[in-house]
Design an enzyme around this catalytic site. Sequence first.
Site, PDB file in Angstrom:
ATOM      1  N   ASP A  32       0.861  -1.184   0.000  1.00 47.98           N
ATOM      2  CA  ASP A  32       0.000   0.000   0.000  1.00 47.98           C
ATOM      3  C   ASP A  32       0.895   1.232   0.000  1.00 47.98           C
ATOM      4  OD1 ASP A  32      -2.148   1.999   0.762  1.00 47.98           O
ATOM      5  OD2 ASP A  32      -3.285   0.141   1.017  1.00 47.98           O
ATOM      6  N   GLN A  77      -6.569  -5.031  -5.116  1.00 43.85           N
ATOM      7  CA  GLN A  77      -7.586  -4.153  -4.537  1.00 43.85           C
ATOM      8  C   GLN A  77      -7.195  -2.681  -4.597  1.00 43.85           C
ATOM      9  OE1 GLN A  77     -10.427  -5.781  -3.423  1.00 43.85           O
ATOM     10  NE2 GLN A  77      -9.342  -7.606  -4.158  1.00 43.85           N
ATOM     11  N   SER A  82     -13.152   6.584  -6.033  1.00 43.34           N
ATOM     12  CA  SER A  82     -14.234   7.543  -5.824  1.00 43.34           C
ATOM     13  C   SER A  82     -14.698   8.126  -7.156  1.00 43.34           C
ATOM     14  CB  SER A  82     -13.764   8.676  -4.910  1.00 43.34           C
ATOM     15  OG  SER A  82     -14.642   9.768  -4.964  1.00 43.34           O
ATOM     16  N   TYR A 145     -13.857   7.198 -13.194  1.00 44.18           N
ATOM     17  CA  TYR A 145     -13.666   6.028 -12.326  1.00 44.18           C
ATOM     18  C   TYR A 145     -14.251   4.779 -12.971  1.00 44.18           C
ATOM     19  CZ  TYR A 145     -14.663   2.614  -8.712  1.00 44.18           C
ATOM     20  OH  TYR A 145     -14.778   1.442  -8.014  1.00 44.18           O
TER      21      TYR A 145
END
Length: 309
Positions: A32, A77, A82, A145
């Site tokens: 991450d 993932q 958004s 998106y």
Amino acid sequence: MPTALVTGVAGFIGSNLADALLDRGYNVRGIDNFATGREQNLKGLHDAANFSFHEMDVRDADTMADVSTGVDYVFHQAADSSVPRSIDDPVTTSDVNCTGTATVIDTARKADVDTVVVASSAAVYGSTEQFPKVESMPEQPESPYALSKYYTEKLALQASDLYDIDTAALRYFNIFGPRQDPNGDYAAVIPKFISLMLDGERPVIYGDGEQSRDFTFIEDAVQANIRAAEGDATGEAFNVGTGGRITVNELVDALNDHLGTDLDPVYDDPRPGDVRHSHADISKAREHLDYEPTVDFATGLGRTIPYYS
């Protein structure tokens, strides 16, 4: 003992998925860059002997090659997830989601990874009046998106034809549960509403509130990922939902009931890029992944609210 790589592991879905994989006996590597992930989501993971964390960006091909070596399954993932943010900043969304996915898949196939499961979205369907949404419907992405998720899944599914690697794309329908970020202008509706209403504030609904969502508890999204990785299906996209739908007005009513509050929502203009109805047909996932939702909406809310309170 299989080894899994989870991208976006400090995120809501990634951290819950990593927990489940560890419970299943996997060795888990998590990555991450904390653009949207949160350090607090990793607290329990750091205590596991068979978990390792790497702070890095999925667009970095060299470090992706390093962490992909010896991996059996990749669960991708990591994303800028958004719709409103993608409209404000389409360049970043496209770079993170499209370039990131291409890098993940390319390094995975070079490392002889067995299976890559990528996170897609119900947003690829757009606002078509037909529902429930079926995977055979034409995609009509209506935001940067949604378009980036369309690219994500198409790239992954194409890889199963071009390379010796199995792939699956999971079209998430409004996943919710503990660890979902309630803060900021781009927060998902359930954690944002819970946070506001716990503070006695009225939630803001964009539109008339009759728009509906197939709210799906995190446990079922995790289940779908594991079944997709460990099963035989490849080169396919699958809806991950419950097969039902709840209006946003009904969501507010349910939260008032759970919280013992009596807060009326504030209504504002609809936001561009938001779809009107989101309702999954999950028959394909049932048939090919043996997927079956296990947590209904009311139970999921009851298990989510204590995390925020």
